[in-house]
Design a protein around this motif. Structure first.
Motif, PDB file in Angstrom:
ATOM      1  N   PHE A 350       1.188 -45.431  17.243  1.00  0.00           N
ATOM      2  CA  PHE A 350       2.488 -46.388  17.370  1.00  0.00           C
ATOM      3  C   PHE A 350       3.743 -45.623  17.885  1.00  0.00           C
ATOM      4  CE2 PHE A 350       6.172 -48.205  15.286  1.00  0.00           C
ATOM      5  CZ  PHE A 350       6.326 -49.353  15.673  1.00  0.00           C
ATOM      6  N   ILE A 351       3.795 -44.437  17.123  1.00  0.00           N
ATOM      7  CA  ILE A 351       4.801 -43.621  17.463  1.00  0.00           C
ATOM      8  C   ILE A 351       4.769 -43.055  19.025  1.00  0.00           C
ATOM      9  CG2 ILE A 351       5.864 -41.049  17.219  1.00  0.00           C
ATOM     10  CD1 ILE A 351       4.917 -41.429  14.122  1.00  0.00           C
ATOM     11  N   ALA A 352       3.500 -42.743  19.315  1.00  0.00           N
ATOM     12  CA  ALA A 352       3.375 -42.176  20.768  1.00  0.00           C
ATOM     13  C   ALA A 352       3.545 -43.456  21.679  1.00  0.00           C
ATOM     14  CB  ALA A 352       1.838 -42.011  20.941  1.00  0.00           C
ATOM     15  N   ARG A 353       3.383 -44.599  21.254  1.00  0.00           N
ATOM     16  CA  ARG A 353       3.650 -45.914  22.073  1.00  0.00           C
ATOM     17  C   ARG A 353       5.001 -46.289  22.247  1.00  0.00           C
ATOM     18  NH1 ARG A 353       3.187 -48.946  26.275  1.00  0.00           N
ATOM     19  NH2 ARG A 353       3.337 -51.066  26.275  1.00  0.00           N
ATOM     20  N   VAL A 354       5.920 -45.988  21.209  1.00  0.00           N
ATOM     21  CA  VAL A 354       7.304 -46.319  21.015  1.00  0.00           C
ATOM     22  C   VAL A 354       8.067 -45.061  21.917  1.00  0.00           C
ATOM     23  CG1 VAL A 354       9.625 -46.000  19.558  1.00  0.00           C
ATOM     24  CG2 VAL A 354       7.367 -47.261  18.906  1.00  0.00           C
ATOM     25  N   TYR A 355       7.491 -43.744  22.100  1.00  0.00           N
ATOM     26  CA  TYR A 355       7.851 -42.739  22.676  1.00  0.00           C
ATOM     27  C   TYR A 355       7.982 -42.986  24.223  1.00  0.00           C
ATOM     28  CZ  TYR A 355       7.917 -38.076  24.892  1.00  0.00           C
ATOM     29  OH  TYR A 355       8.383 -37.078  25.752  1.00  0.00           O
ATOM     30  N   GLU A 356       6.951 -43.724  24.453  1.00  0.00           N
ATOM     31  CA  GLU A 356       6.493 -43.930  25.937  1.00  0.00           C
ATOM     32  C   GLU A 356       7.524 -45.225  26.382  1.00  0.00           C
ATOM     33  OE1 GLU A 356       2.815 -45.779  28.800  1.00  0.00           O
ATOM     34  OE2 GLU A 356       2.736 -45.069  26.508  1.00  0.00           O
ATOM     35  N   LEU A 357       7.522 -46.239  25.487  1.00  0.00           N
ATOM     36  CA  LEU A 357       8.408 -47.195  26.083  1.00  0.00           C
ATOM     37  C   LEU A 357       9.793 -46.670  26.200  1.00  0.00           C
ATOM     38  CD1 LEU A 357       6.899 -50.092  23.855  1.00  0.00           C
ATOM     39  CD2 LEU A 357       6.733 -49.777  26.383  1.00  0.00           C
ATOM     40  N   ALA A 358      10.443 -45.907  24.968  1.00  0.00           N
ATOM     41  CA  ALA A 358      11.619 -45.531  25.186  1.00  0.00           C
ATOM     42  C   ALA A 358      12.004 -44.610  26.267  1.00  0.00           C
ATOM     43  CB  ALA A 358      12.026 -44.521  23.875  1.00  0.00           C
ATOM     44  N   GLY A 359      10.964 -43.654  26.787  1.00  0.00           N
ATOM     45  CA  GLY A 359      11.018 -43.064  28.204  1.00  0.00           C
ATOM     46  C   GLY A 359      11.212 -44.045  29.147  1.00  0.00           C
ATOM     47  N   ASN A 360      10.399 -45.030  29.240  1.00  0.00           N
ATOM     48  CA  ASN A 360      10.328 -45.785  30.359  1.00  0.00           C
ATOM     49  C   ASN A 360      11.750 -46.514  30.645  1.00  0.00           C
ATOM     50  OD1 ASN A 360       7.886 -45.453  30.818  1.00  0.00           O
ATOM     51  ND2 ASN A 360       6.935 -47.182  29.928  1.00  0.00           N
ATOM     52  N   PHE A 361      12.303 -46.958  29.270  1.00  0.00           N
ATOM     53  CA  PHE A 361      13.507 -47.740  29.283  1.00  0.00           C
ATOM     54  C   PHE A 361      14.763 -46.926  29.862  1.00  0.00           C
ATOM     55  CE2 PHE A 361      17.533 -48.993  27.094  1.00  0.00           C
ATOM     56  CZ  PHE A 361      17.558 -50.196  27.372  1.00  0.00           C
ATOM     57  N   LEU A 362      14.654 -45.346  29.355  1.00  0.00           N
ATOM     58  CA  LEU A 362      15.546 -44.579  29.779  1.00  0.00           C
ATOM     59  C   LEU A 362      15.427 -43.737  31.108  1.00  0.00           C
ATOM     60  CD1 LEU A 362      16.188 -43.116  26.226  1.00  0.00           C
ATOM     61  CD2 LEU A 362      17.833 -44.712  27.458  1.00  0.00           C
ATOM     62  N   ASN A 363      14.376 -44.119  31.735  1.00  0.00           N
ATOM     63  CA  ASN A 363      13.902 -43.301  33.198  1.00  0.00           C
ATOM     64  C   ASN A 363      13.738 -41.850  32.639  1.00  0.00           C
ATOM     65  OD1 ASN A 363      13.822 -45.722  34.804  1.00  0.00           O
ATOM     66  ND2 ASN A 363      16.277 -45.632  34.768  1.00  0.00           N
ATOM     67  N   VAL A 364      13.226 -41.517  31.489  1.00  0.00           N
ATOM     68  CA  VAL A 364      12.823 -40.181  31.382  1.00  0.00           C
ATOM     69  C   VAL A 364      11.231 -40.009  31.138  1.00  0.00           C
ATOM     70  CG1 VAL A 364      12.863 -38.330  29.743  1.00  0.00           C
ATOM     71  CG2 VAL A 364      14.986 -39.680  30.023  1.00  0.00           C
ATOM     72  N   ALA A 365      10.711 -39.167  32.016  1.00  0.00           N
ATOM     73  CA  ALA A 365       9.123 -38.999  32.219  1.00  0.00           C
ATOM     74  C   ALA A 365       8.778 -38.315  30.903  1.00  0.00           C
ATOM     75  CB  ALA A 365       9.031 -38.102  33.356  1.00  0.00           C
ATOM     76  N   VAL A 366       7.593 -38.897  30.510  1.00  0.00           N
ATOM     77  CA  VAL A 366       6.711 -38.234  29.319  1.00  0.00           C
ATOM     78  C   VAL A 366       6.551 -36.689  29.407  1.00  0.00           C
ATOM     79  CG1 VAL A 366       4.520 -38.185  27.902  1.00  0.00           C
ATOM     80  CG2 VAL A 366       5.530 -40.316  28.649  1.00  0.00           C
ATOM     81  N   GLY A 367       7.275 -36.088  28.321  1.00  0.00           N
ATOM     82  CA  GLY A 367       6.986 -34.422  28.456  1.00  0.00           C
ATOM     83  C   GLY A 367       8.562 -33.981  28.785  1.00  0.00           C
ATOM     84  N   GLU A 368       9.274 -34.728  29.483  1.00  0.00           N
ATOM     85  CA  GLU A 368      10.559 -34.081  30.196  1.00  0.00           C
ATOM     86  C   GLU A 368      11.702 -34.557  28.871  1.00  0.00           C
ATOM     87  OE1 GLU A 368      11.089 -32.465  32.857  1.00  0.00           O
ATOM     88  OE2 GLU A 368       8.788 -32.609  32.877  1.00  0.00           O
ATOM     89  N   GLY A 369      12.833 -33.785  29.343  1.00  0.00           N
ATOM     90  CA  GLY A 369      13.978 -33.877  28.423  1.00  0.00           C
ATOM     91  C   GLY A 369      14.234 -33.290  27.177  1.00  0.00           C
ATOM     92  N   PHE A 370      13.179 -32.196  26.817  1.00  0.00           N
ATOM     93  CA  PHE A 370      13.247 -31.597  25.630  1.00  0.00           C
ATOM     94  C   PHE A 370      14.675 -30.758  25.305  1.00  0.00           C
ATOM     95  CE2 PHE A 370      12.550 -27.544  23.048  1.00  0.00           C
ATOM     96  CZ  PHE A 370      11.947 -28.195  22.011  1.00  0.00           C
ATOM     97  N   GLY A 371      15.256 -30.961  24.393  1.00  0.00           N
ATOM     98  CA  GLY A 371      16.389 -30.223  24.017  1.00  0.00           C
ATOM     99  C   GLY A 371      17.727 -31.235  24.523  1.00  0.00           C
ATOM    100  N   MET A 372      17.514 -32.217  24.996  1.00  0.00           N
ATOM    101  CA  MET A 372      18.527 -32.873  25.805  1.00  0.00           C
ATOM    102  C   MET A 372      19.005 -34.094  24.835  1.00  0.00           C
ATOM    103  SD  MET A 372      17.394 -33.112  29.659  1.00  0.00           S
ATOM    104  CE  MET A 372      18.735 -33.809  30.468  1.00  0.00           C
ATOM    105  N   VAL A 373      20.347 -34.263  25.114  1.00  0.00           N
ATOM    106  CA  VAL A 373      20.772 -35.603  24.056  1.00  0.00           C
ATOM    107  C   VAL A 373      20.754 -36.889  25.142  1.00  0.00           C
ATOM    108  CG1 VAL A 373      22.565 -36.435  22.637  1.00  0.00           C
ATOM    109  CG2 VAL A 373      22.239 -34.186  22.405  1.00  0.00           C
TER     110      VAL A 373
END
Length: 373
Positions: A350-373
């Motif tokens: 469930f956490i993984a699915r929320v992470y994926e959906l949040a990335g889709n909504f914000l146009n952030v690819a899975v695995g990208e954006g570490f350390g960014m706000v």
């Protein structure tokens, strides 16, 4: 000077181990982290410097009962202190702030929730603050067992009182992860860390196994004497066990977060004055309660972590005399702990699915954006 202050106000000739080193670090203006076991005398490490430094010392602490205890104890010693929490009337808050402005108070105790009030923070700006203290500092950490979001506002408080004002963070239990988190959140500069051994020679740690726990609890309390705490995990059980013990002739009270503030205070006072022998409580009780002669701490239900267990068991024997920390364990406890973890956190997929959906909504690819706000 620090020794004369210690003698004048507290009547002691010498400091306990590690107290003096922490005080010296604070007086040198260094950001300092003090790791002292429960009963190790954390309060003196900021109360003594407060009497030597100009202006006011601000102490952020999570429990109103702790504030009230310390302000009353300081008043008895001739030291002026005030407190600020959400339960005060506007007139009481204004009076406390006026005392700080006029130099009529050396220590101001503040609840973390007050730091979310912009008006309160604005009123702090004109004050001459010489030291900022964060008590129970593990609460600021995402790794701590008692995380409180309002603690994260302490960093903003530091900017208001001045970055040059040293910070003293105190706790009785902190893993390396928690220690690092505390210093990072508080913006420590060239930190100094003082850690006293957490061994408590006067505490005996005991485990008793019982499928039916009530008779075992009665047997333990009947074969011991003195002030006691029994920790449980639910409000209902505090009431049930207090009733059971009272029926058995053992004066007991129930204590949990759902009680009205006046009721909490009355029950706590009866226990502190030994009118009640046993406090049956959830983990809402105990942090900062300065009662040195607790002879027995029983864990009727298992705590969530070893860190939490150490904090609660350490409330016994703060006077240095022999005391007992007893766990009553049963067959069902392991399953209950596992279920508690499962109820506290959603399933991994469930956490993984929320992470994926949040990335889709914000146009952030899975695995990208570490350390960014």
């Amino acid at each position: 000077m620090k020794h004369s202050i210690l003698k004048r106000y507290w009547g002691y000739d010498a400091f306990r181990p590690m107290q003096e080193e922490i005080i010296d670090s604070v007086l040198e203006g260094r950001d300092t982290l003090g790791l002292l076991p429960t009963g190790g005398g954390k309060s003196l490490t900021f109360q003594v410097p407060a009497m030597l430094l100009p202006g006011v010392t601000i102490v952020v602490t999570p429990l109103i009962s702790l504030m009230k205890d310390q302000v009353d104890n300081l008043a008895d010693r001739g030291i002026r202190a005030v407190l600020f929490h959400s339960g005060l009337t506007p007139r009481e808050k204004d009076l406390g702030m006026t005392r700080c402005r006029l130099g009529k108070a050396k220590i101001a105790y503040v609840s973390p929730e007050r730091l979310q009030n912009e008006r309160f923070l604005a009123e702090l700006r004109p004050l001459t603050v010489s030291l900022l203290v964060v008590d129970e500092a593990h609460c600021i950490s995402q790794w701590g067992y008692d995380f409180r979001p309002s603690y994260l506002r302490i960093a903003a408080l530091r900017r208001i009182v001045g970055e040059e004002v040293p910070v003293l963070a105190l706790t009785a239990s902190a893993t390396p992860e928690v220690t690092g988190d505390i210093m990072r959140h508080l913006g420590f500069r060239e930190p100094r860390v003082f850690a006293k051994s957490f061994t408590r020679e006067n505490l005996s740690y005991i485990v008793r196994y019982a499928d039916i726990k009530e008779p075992m609890l009665l047997r333990i309390l009947s074969s011991t004497s003195g002030c006691s705490i029994v920790y449980v995990r639910s409000r209902r059980r505090t009431r049930e066990l207090a009733a059971l013990l009272n029926d058995a002739g053992i004066p007991s009270e129930a204590y949990h977060a759902g009680l009205a503030p006046e009721e909490k205070e009355e029950r706590q006072d009866r226990w502190k004055q030994d009118e009640t022998r046993v406090m049956v409580a959830t983990n809402a009780f105990g942090m900062g309660i300065d009662k040195p002669d607790v002879r027995l701490v029983v864990h009727y239900d298992l705590p969530s972590s070893l860190e939490e267990y150490y904090q609660e068991a350490g409330r016994g024997g703060r006077d240095g005399r022999e005391s007992l920390a007893v766990v009553i364990a049963g067959k069902r406890d392991k399953a209950l702990l596992t279920r508690r973890v499962n109820e506290s956190f959603p399933p991994k997929d469930f956490i993984a699915r929320v992470y994926e959906l949040a990335g889709n909504f914000l146009n952030v690819a899975v695995g990208e954006g570490f350390g960014m706000v």
